[in-house]
Design an enzyme around this catalytic site. Structure first.
Site, PDB file in Angstrom:
ATOM      1  N   LYS A 240       0.737  -1.211   0.084  1.00 14.00           N
ATOM      2  CA  LYS A 240      -0.001   0.141   0.029  1.00 14.00           C
ATOM      3  C   LYS A 240       0.811   1.332  -0.019  1.00 14.00           C
ATOM      4  O   LYS A 240       1.875   1.243   0.494  1.00 14.00           O
ATOM      5  CB  LYS A 240      -0.666   0.010   1.269  1.00 14.00           C
ATOM      6  CG  LYS A 240      -1.811   1.111   1.376  1.00 14.00           C
ATOM      7  CD  LYS A 240      -2.460   0.880   2.741  1.00 14.00           C
ATOM      8  CE  LYS A 240      -2.984   2.280   3.067  1.00 14.00           C
ATOM      9  NZ  LYS A 240      -2.844   3.514   2.520  1.00 14.00           N
TER      10      LYS A 240
ATOM     11  N   LYS B 125       7.359   0.784   1.552  1.00 15.29           N
ATOM     12  CA  LYS B 125       7.998   0.283   0.588  1.00 15.29           C
ATOM     13  C   LYS B 125       9.343   0.761   0.233  1.00 15.29           C
ATOM     14  O   LYS B 125      10.264   0.002   0.078  1.00 15.29           O
ATOM     15  CB  LYS B 125       7.260   0.118  -0.795  1.00 15.29           C
ATOM     16  CG  LYS B 125       5.972  -0.433  -0.760  1.00 15.29           C
ATOM     17  CD  LYS B 125       5.154  -0.624  -2.045  1.00 15.29           C
ATOM     18  CE  LYS B 125       4.901   0.850  -2.337  1.00 15.29           C
ATOM     19  NZ  LYS B 125       3.783   1.674  -1.514  1.00 15.29           N
TER      20      LYS B 125
ATOM     21  N   LYS C 104       4.918   8.513  -7.292  1.00 19.93           N
ATOM     22  CA  LYS C 104       5.286   9.322  -6.703  1.00 19.93           C
ATOM     23  C   LYS C 104       6.770   9.854  -6.910  1.00 19.93           C
ATOM     24  O   LYS C 104       7.383  10.747  -6.461  1.00 19.93           O
ATOM     25  CB  LYS C 104       5.314   8.899  -5.192  1.00 19.93           C
ATOM     26  CG  LYS C 104       4.489   9.674  -4.288  1.00 19.93           C
ATOM     27  CD  LYS C 104       4.777   9.413  -2.611  1.00 19.93           C
ATOM     28  CE  LYS C 104       4.566   8.043  -2.228  1.00 19.93           C
ATOM     29  NZ  LYS C 104       4.874   7.720  -0.869  1.00 19.93           N
TER      30      LYS C 104
ATOM     31  N   ASP D  29      -1.579  -0.263  -4.304  1.00 18.38           N
ATOM     32  CA  ASP D  29      -3.020  -0.049  -4.185  1.00 18.38           C
ATOM     33  C   ASP D  29      -3.949  -0.426  -5.246  1.00 18.38           C
ATOM     34  O   ASP D  29      -5.082  -0.889  -4.970  1.00 18.38           O
ATOM     35  CB  ASP D  29      -3.083   1.462  -3.772  1.00 18.38           C
ATOM     36  CG  ASP D  29      -2.358   2.207  -2.680  1.00 18.38           C
ATOM     37  OD1 ASP D  29      -3.144   2.971  -1.978  1.00 18.38           O
ATOM     38  OD2 ASP D  29      -1.393   1.658  -2.411  1.00 18.38           O
TER      39      ASP D  29
HETATM   40  P1  ADP Z   1       5.910   4.042   0.501  1.00 13.61           P
HETATM   41  O1  ADP Z   1       7.109   4.098  -0.357  1.00 13.61           O
HETATM   42  O2  ADP Z   1       5.331   2.507   0.604  1.00 13.61           O
HETATM   43  O3  ADP Z   1       5.130   4.876  -0.012  1.00 13.61           O
HETATM   44  P2  ADP Z   1       7.729   5.203   2.324  1.00 13.61           P
HETATM   45  O4  ADP Z   1       8.989   4.288   2.200  1.00 13.61           O
HETATM   46  O5  ADP Z   1       7.858   6.403   1.425  1.00 13.61           O
HETATM   47  O6  ADP Z   1       6.358   4.492   1.776  1.00 13.61           O
HETATM   48  O7  ADP Z   1       7.481   5.368   3.673  1.00 13.61           O
HETATM   49  C1  ADP Z   1       6.522   6.406   4.223  1.00 13.61           C
HETATM   50  C2  ADP Z   1       6.886   7.115   5.544  1.00 13.61           C
HETATM   51  O8  ADP Z   1       7.037   6.139   6.517  1.00 13.61           O
HETATM   52  C3  ADP Z   1       8.498   7.514   5.160  1.00 13.61           C
HETATM   53  O9  ADP Z   1       8.737   8.826   5.186  1.00 13.61           O
HETATM   54  C4  ADP Z   1       9.258   7.128   6.485  1.00 13.61           C
HETATM   55  O10 ADP Z   1       9.453   8.104   7.235  1.00 13.61           O
HETATM   56  C5  ADP Z   1       8.350   6.138   7.324  1.00 13.61           C
HETATM   57  N1  ADP Z   1       8.549   4.931   7.563  1.00 13.61           N
HETATM   58  C6  ADP Z   1       8.881   3.953   6.979  1.00 13.61           C
HETATM   59  N2  ADP Z   1       9.279   2.648   7.566  1.00 13.61           N
HETATM   60  C7  ADP Z   1       9.433   3.004   8.816  1.00 13.61           C
HETATM   61  C8  ADP Z   1       9.959   2.465   9.877  1.00 13.61           C
HETATM   62  N3  ADP Z   1      10.136   1.042  10.039  1.00 13.61           N
HETATM   63  N4  ADP Z   1       9.997   3.086  11.021  1.00 13.61           N
HETATM   64  C9  ADP Z   1       9.616   4.590  11.094  1.00 13.61           C
HETATM   65  N5  ADP Z   1       9.149   5.282  10.018  1.00 13.61           N
HETATM   66  C10 ADP Z   1       9.215   4.391   8.970  1.00 13.61           C
HETATM   67 MG    MG Z   2       7.509   4.607  -2.382  1.00 13.02          MG
END
Ligand code: ADP
Ligand code: MG
Ligand code: SF4
Length: 254
Positions: A9, A14, A40, A127
């Site tokens: 999601k 990710k 994104k 998603d």
């Molecule tokens: P996605 O790629 O799935 O959209 P992201 O990797 O960009 O999500 O993560 C979204 C936010 O969640 C990031 O800005 C990060 O700071 C936070 N995050 C992700 N994993 C962790 C974790 N294990 N502990 C703390 N914060 C996390």
């Molecule tokens: Mg991402």
């Protein structure tokens, strides 16, 4: 060449997980290519240390047939090869189609033969698992799919759809379900809920990543935890994830 896709999601973690996995693998001496498949286009920013990565779609829009490999593959920390597929103009075009266009262009420019990556890591928004976003699964791109989820309802809902997509294509020799990565949000009964999902999908949790403030601290520096805080407990968690993922991929190869 090991080809892995991380699905989950939006906002579940990710790209954070993919980037730290890439960094841990690169540190182990593997040549890694990380391909962001999310409109994104922020998958590789903490590996490359830059805010706005040029996307394949943007470069193609600008340069057309003049697009070169150097325009779309940026070398990041420890030689990690970073690519962002990019997205359509809002309201026009198809994000999935954009991913396919990016893949086709990489092939046309012989990216894999030239850079010879040991590991290709696709970071894919899960998603909507439509034809376009399922491309890394069904086009013979990824061999192993890892689903990133927490115990939150919407994350598990997306995870279940991804599992279904893998199941629908598995008999055609496409990707297998490598396992579930639990990126903790500390919701009640989290491990139990995610274990239940993994069991239903005939899979297993391969790694539990705790929620950690090291992630934000590293992000502030535009770095992965593995690069910025290699001595931290969270960097060790990501290195363990890298070992697990390699173990699973190598097991499946033999
Ligand atoms: P996605 O790629 O799935 O959209 P992201 O990797 O960009 O999500 O993560 C979204 C936010 O969640 C990031 O800005 C990060 O700071 C936070 N995050 C992700 N994993 C962790 C974790 N294990 N502990 C703390 N914060 C996390
Ligand atoms: Mg991402
Ligand atoms: Fe493209 Fe998928 Fe969106 Fe349909 S749902 S327009 S295939 S990205």
């Amino acid at each position: 060449m090991i080809k892995i896709a991380l699905y989950g999601k939006g906002g579940i973690g990710k790209s954070t997980t993919a980037s730290n996995l890439s960094a841990a693998l690169a540190k182990r001496g593997y040549r890694v290519m990380q391909i962001g498949c999310d409109p994104k286009a922020d998958s590789t920013q903490n590996v490359c240390g830059i805010d706005k990565m040029p996307t394949v779609l943007d470069v193609i829009r600008e340069k057309g047939e003049g697009t070169s490999l150097e325009d779309i593959v940026i070398q990041g920390w420890n030689g990690i090869l970073c690519v962002e597929a990019g997205g359509p103009t809002p309201g026009i075009g198809c994000a999935g189609r954009g991913i396919i266009t990016a893949f086709e262009r990489l092939e046309q420019l012989h990216a894999y033969e030239i850079y010879k990556p040991d590991v290709v890591l696709y970071d894919v928004l899960g998603d909507v698992v439509c034809g376009g976003f399922a491309m890394p699964i069904r086009g013979g791109y990824a061999d192993q799919v890892f689903v990133v989820t927490s115990g939150e309802k919407m994350a598990l809902y997306a995870a279940a759809n991804i599992a279904l997509a893998i199941e629908n294509f598995k008999n055609r020799g496409y990707a297998s379900f490598g396992g579930v990565i639990l990126n903790a949000r500390n919701v009640e009964r989290e491990v139990e809920l995610v274990e239940e999902f993994a069991r239903d999908a005939d899979s297993q949790i391969v790694k539990i990543l705790p929620r950690s403030s090291w992630v934000q601290r590293a992000e502030e520096q535009h770095k992965t935890v593995v690069e910025a805080f290699p001595e931290s407990d969270m960097a060790e968690e990501y290195r363990e994830l890298a070992d697990r993922v390699l173990q699973i991929c190598q097991m499946e190869e033999n």
